[in-house]
Enzyme design. Structure first.
Site, PDB file in Angstrom:
ATOM      1  CB  SER A  44      11.431  -1.163  -0.707  1.00 54.87           C
ATOM      2  OG  SER A  44      12.286  -0.864   0.378  1.00 54.87           O
ATOM      3  CG  ASN A  66      24.184  -1.962   0.646  1.00 53.93           C
ATOM      4  OD1 ASN A  66      23.061  -1.464   0.585  1.00 53.93           O
ATOM      5  ND2 ASN A  66      25.252  -1.410   0.094  1.00 53.93           N
ATOM      6  CG  HIS A 104       1.704 -39.597 -28.661  1.00 52.28           C
ATOM      7  ND1 HIS A 104       2.687 -38.796 -29.209  1.00 52.28           N
ATOM      8  CD2 HIS A 104       2.263 -40.819 -28.493  1.00 52.28           C
ATOM      9  CE1 HIS A 104       3.797 -39.517 -29.372  1.00 52.28           C
ATOM     10  NE2 HIS A 104       3.561 -40.753 -28.938  1.00 52.28           N
ATOM     11  CB  SER A 146     -22.040 -21.791 -15.697  1.00 47.25           C
ATOM     12  OG  SER A 146     -22.673 -20.915 -16.594  1.00 47.25           O
ATOM     13  CE  LYS A 191     -19.912 -25.276 -18.445  1.00 45.83           C
ATOM     14  NZ  LYS A 191     -18.978 -26.091 -19.201  1.00 45.83           N
ATOM     15  CG  ASN A 227     -17.402 -24.574 -15.111  1.00 44.90           C
ATOM     16  OD1 ASN A 227     -17.626 -25.488 -15.898  1.00 44.90           O
ATOM     17  ND2 ASN A 227     -18.061 -23.425 -15.133  1.00 44.90           N
ATOM     18  CD  GLU A 244     -11.002 -24.126 -15.535  1.00 42.12           C
ATOM     19  OE1 GLU A 244     -11.088 -23.610 -16.653  1.00 42.12           O
ATOM     20  OE2 GLU A 244     -11.949 -24.207 -14.741  1.00 42.12           O
ATOM     21  CD  GLN A 246      13.814  -0.479  -2.835  1.00 38.79           C
ATOM     22  OE1 GLN A 246      14.579  -0.117  -1.943  1.00 38.79           O
ATOM     23  NE2 GLN A 246      12.994   0.357  -3.442  1.00 38.79           N
TER      24      GLN A 246
END
Ligand code: ARG
Length: 448
Positions: free
Chosen positions: A7, A94, A140, A261, A267, A269, A274, A306
């Site tokens: 680990s 442990n 809605h 874009s 564009k 974005n 997102e 683990q």
């Protein structure tokens, strides 16, 4: 075997907590006369060196040594010899790993709380600036009644406030020390569990040694709180995406949080929004993943456990990044009040105000007022007009009890100004709510 067993690739992340736990354990062993003062000193000095080396990136981690605990112990042995071998007296990996992980999650909760508070501060500031800015309220995603933008933002302040309180609850339950539980049964050495608990900032030692090494509720609670929090992040991110879309244009995001874009030059974005929305999937996945790992494990420790770390690390990183992004966008976004106001007037958004006026001014039962208003709305639709554009004659043609002062309640401004009930959207309410939110979330013992 080495590959499936190790680990160290991920648990090196809590080296600082591991070292803190070892220091507390060593000091307690010295105080209890289990370890000599010289050995205790040697261990401390060795841990100083290891801590510096790990921070400097010069420590050589070995997969053959499996995990962070053995990597540090083995290096300590190279540095200080036999004393290092005595450090593990009355301790097992442990209880050690359970301690380290609790300390790590506790630190993470504190960092997330600070981030959530910063996000609330950004939202409250915007809400203050837009206490009187009218926008359409939706149900809605259909235009329902006008609200103020400030009121809408303060809704998120409440949501993130509940998230902070959920994390705080999880922190309070987490804050018990597993150290000294040994492998599972406790130890025959005269240790002082209360001393190590208090040295590590825990409220008390965990009461049952089996529970101490096999409990991962604290990680699950952290993930559950993170899952709900990331739901809120995602809903807000979704609103940002909607608000800056062409159909809405309620806000503009700067180049700082948008991308172009590769094909369409026009564009802009909302990628950061997102991606913040999408991070939710990883956090939910982490919660379900760890619940699934834990559900069939008999007491006490099994190596399955683990697998508890990576989902928690990934969820914490994802949430932290998404919170940073949406806090940044909250400050960055520029509201477009003209577009909001225009949209707020659409869809007969003040129809409820007409019905309420009939109840208040003409004594009409609400159910009847609702029906009369429906008829007025139908007439306006037929004439392609808003309610406020209808003439008084048009209105009285539907119901003679309507008088000219009805027009005072039909503007979106009048509508929001009238919503003065506790928790309502009226600008004066929002200003008071902003002050109250500052007091509740940004000052005093909860904040700073
Ligand atoms: N690397 C282990 C873990 O993360 C540490 C505990 C190992 N305990 C054991 N009995 N093998 O869970």
């Amino acid at each position: 075997m080495e590959r499936i067993n190790a680990s160290i690739g991920f648990d090196q992340r809590f080296f600082a907590q591991d070292i803190a736990g070892s220091r507390a354990h060593a000091r307690m062993l010295v105080e209890q006369g289990i370890l000599s003062t010289e050995d205790g000193q040697a261990i401390n000095d060795g841990l100083d060196t290891i801590s510096r080396d790990i921070e400097a990136g010069t420590f050589e981690f070995s997969v053959a040594l499996e995990d962070i605990h053995m990597n540090i112990e083995s290096r300590l042995r190279e540095l200080v010899g036999d004393a290092a071998g005595r450090l593990h007296t009355a301790r097992s990996r442990n209880d050690q790993v359970a301690t380290d992980f609790r300390l790590w999650v506790r630190d993470e909760i504190d960092a997330i709380d600070a981030q959530l508070q910063g996000l609330q501060a950004a939202l409250i500031e915007k809400a203050d600036a837009h206490a009187g800015t009218v926008m359409p309220g939706f149900t809605h995603l259909q235009t329902a009644q006008p609200v103020t933008f400030g009121h809408h933002l303060l809704a998120y302040v409440e949501m993130f406030g509940r998230d902070r309180s959920r994390f705080a609850d999880a922190r309070a339950r987490l804050n018990e020390s597993p150290l000294g539980a040994g492998a599972l049964a406790g130890t025959s050495f005269p240790i002082d569990r209360a001393a190590t608990a208090s040295a590590l900032g825990f409220d008390r030692p965990m009461a049952n040694s089996l529970d101490a090494v096999s409990d991962r509720d604290f990680a699950l609670e952290f993930l559950a709180a993170a899952a709900i929090c990331t739901t809120h992040v995602s809903r807000f991110a979704e609103e940002l995406v909607i608000w800056c879309s062409d159909g809405f244009r309620f806000i503009a995001l700067s180049d700082a949080y948008t991308t172009g874009s590769s094909m369409m030059p026009q564009k802009r974005n909302p990628d950061a929004a997102e991606l913040s929305r999408a991070k939710t999937g990883r956090v939910y996945g982490a919660l379900i993943g760890l619940l699934t790992v834990m559900k069939g494990l008999p007491l006490a420790y099994s190596k399955d456990m683990q697998e508890d770390k990576e989902p928690v690390f990934d969820a914490a990183d994802s949430l932290a990044l998404a919170l940073a992004a949406i806090a940044g966008m909250t400050t960055d976004m520029q509201a477009q009040p003209e577009n909001m106001r225009l949209a707020a007037g659409k869809g007969h958004s003040t129809a409820t105000d007409l019905a309420d006026w009939l109840v208040r001014a003409a004594g009409v039962p609400f159910r009847d007022a609702h029906a009369i208003t429906g008829a007025v709305v139908a007439l306006a639709d037929q004439k392609s007009m808003t309610l406020a554009e209808l003439s008084i004659e048009d209105m009285q043609g539907v119901d003679a009890r309507i008088s000219a002062d009805v027009f005072e309640v039909l503007t979106v401004e009048a509508s929001v100004a009238s919503r003065t009930s506790f928790g309502g959207t009226a600008p004066d309410n929002v200003r008071a709510a902003v002050a109250e939110a500052r007091r509740r979330f940004l000052t005093g013992p909860e904040g700073d």
